[in-house]
Design a protein around this motif. Sequence first.
Motif, PDB file in Angstrom:
ATOM      1  N   LYS A  89       0.810  -1.220   0.000  1.00  0.00           N
ATOM      2  CA  LYS A  89       0.000   0.000   0.000  1.00  0.00           C
ATOM      3  C   LYS A  89       0.842   1.268   0.000  1.00  0.00           C
ATOM      4  CE  LYS A  89      -3.999  -2.084   2.217  1.00  0.00           C
ATOM      5  NZ  LYS A  89      -4.901  -2.047   3.372  1.00  0.00           N
TER       6      LYS A  89
ATOM      7  N   ALA B 188       2.129   1.878  -3.495  1.00  0.00           N
ATOM      8  CA  ALA B 188       0.998   2.261  -4.342  1.00  0.00           C
ATOM      9  C   ALA B 188       0.625   3.719  -4.118  1.00  0.00           C
ATOM     10  CB  ALA B 188      -0.192   1.361  -4.061  1.00  0.00           C
ATOM     11  N   ALA B 189       0.641   4.157  -2.860  1.00  0.00           N
ATOM     12  CA  ALA B 189       0.327   5.560  -2.557  1.00  0.00           C
ATOM     13  C   ALA B 189       1.357   6.501  -3.166  1.00  0.00           C
ATOM     14  CB  ALA B 189       0.249   5.758  -1.046  1.00  0.00           C
ATOM     15  N   GLU B 190       2.629   6.125  -3.137  1.00  0.00           N
ATOM     16  CA  GLU B 190       3.669   6.955  -3.741  1.00  0.00           C
ATOM     17  C   GLU B 190       3.507   7.017  -5.257  1.00  0.00           C
ATOM     18  OE1 GLU B 190       7.488   5.530  -2.540  1.00  0.00           O
ATOM     19  OE2 GLU B 190       7.215   6.160  -0.461  1.00  0.00           O
ATOM     20  N   LEU B 191       3.166   5.892  -5.875  1.00  0.00           N
ATOM     21  CA  LEU B 191       2.992   5.874  -7.329  1.00  0.00           C
ATOM     22  C   LEU B 191       1.818   6.741  -7.769  1.00  0.00           C
ATOM     23  CD1 LEU B 191       3.689   2.139  -8.200  1.00  0.00           C
ATOM     24  CD2 LEU B 191       5.123   4.110  -8.714  1.00  0.00           C
ATOM     25  N   GLU B 192       0.786   6.831  -6.938  1.00  0.00           N
ATOM     26  CA  GLU B 192      -0.354   7.671  -7.277  1.00  0.00           C
ATOM     27  C   GLU B 192       0.015   9.145  -7.318  1.00  0.00           C
ATOM     28  OE1 GLU B 192      -3.481   6.711  -4.579  1.00  0.00           O
ATOM     29  OE2 GLU B 192      -3.851   4.763  -5.507  1.00  0.00           O
ATOM     30  N   ASN B 193       1.083   9.535  -6.615  1.00  0.00           N
ATOM     31  CA  ASN B 193       1.509  10.938  -6.578  1.00  0.00           C
ATOM     32  C   ASN B 193       2.435  11.315  -7.729  1.00  0.00           C
ATOM     33  OD1 ASN B 193       0.048  11.508  -4.249  1.00  0.00           O
ATOM     34  ND2 ASN B 193       1.703  10.761  -2.942  1.00  0.00           N
TER      35      ASN B 193
ATOM     36  N   PRO C 258       3.156  12.130 -11.400  1.00  0.00           N
ATOM     37  CA  PRO C 258       2.348  12.488 -12.577  1.00  0.00           C
ATOM     38  C   PRO C 258       2.785  11.677 -13.797  1.00  0.00           C
ATOM     39  CG  PRO C 258       3.995  14.164 -12.175  1.00  0.00           C
ATOM     40  CD  PRO C 258       4.094  13.194 -11.034  1.00  0.00           C
ATOM     41  N   TYR C 259       1.883  11.503 -14.734  1.00  0.00           N
ATOM     42  CA  TYR C 259       2.230  10.792 -15.974  1.00  0.00           C
ATOM     43  C   TYR C 259       3.115  11.665 -16.842  1.00  0.00           C
ATOM     44  CZ  TYR C 259       1.937   8.262 -20.327  1.00  0.00           C
ATOM     45  OH  TYR C 259       2.266   7.589 -21.468  1.00  0.00           O
TER      46      TYR C 259
ATOM     47  N   TRP D   3       6.553   5.043 -16.594  1.00  0.00           N
ATOM     48  CA  TRP D   3       5.271   4.344 -16.647  1.00  0.00           C
ATOM     49  C   TRP D   3       5.284   3.234 -17.695  1.00  0.00           C
ATOM     50  CZ3 TRP D   3       2.544   4.496 -12.581  1.00  0.00           C
ATOM     51  CH2 TRP D   3       2.486   5.637 -11.795  1.00  0.00           C
TER      52      TRP D   3
END
Length: 62
Positions: free
Chosen positions: A28, A31-36, A38-39, A46
């Motif tokens: 988790k 996952a939280a770090e990856l959500e931050n 940007p693409y 990515w």
Amino acid sequence: MPVVMICLSSCAAEYCSPVMPVYPVAGKKVAAELENIPYSGYEDFWEWLARVDKLRQELSSF
């Protein structure tokens, strides 16, 4: 030719079942770090992450 046949007959195909390493679970926090992230500006990251995920899926099918 007989020498070649004798040499080739001593070569036998040996089946080795590959030992697949356990794929580490990110968890988790990762996952939280990856959500931050940007693409935009990290397209190569990515794309690489998608290739790693595809490899994980292919290995899990064995």
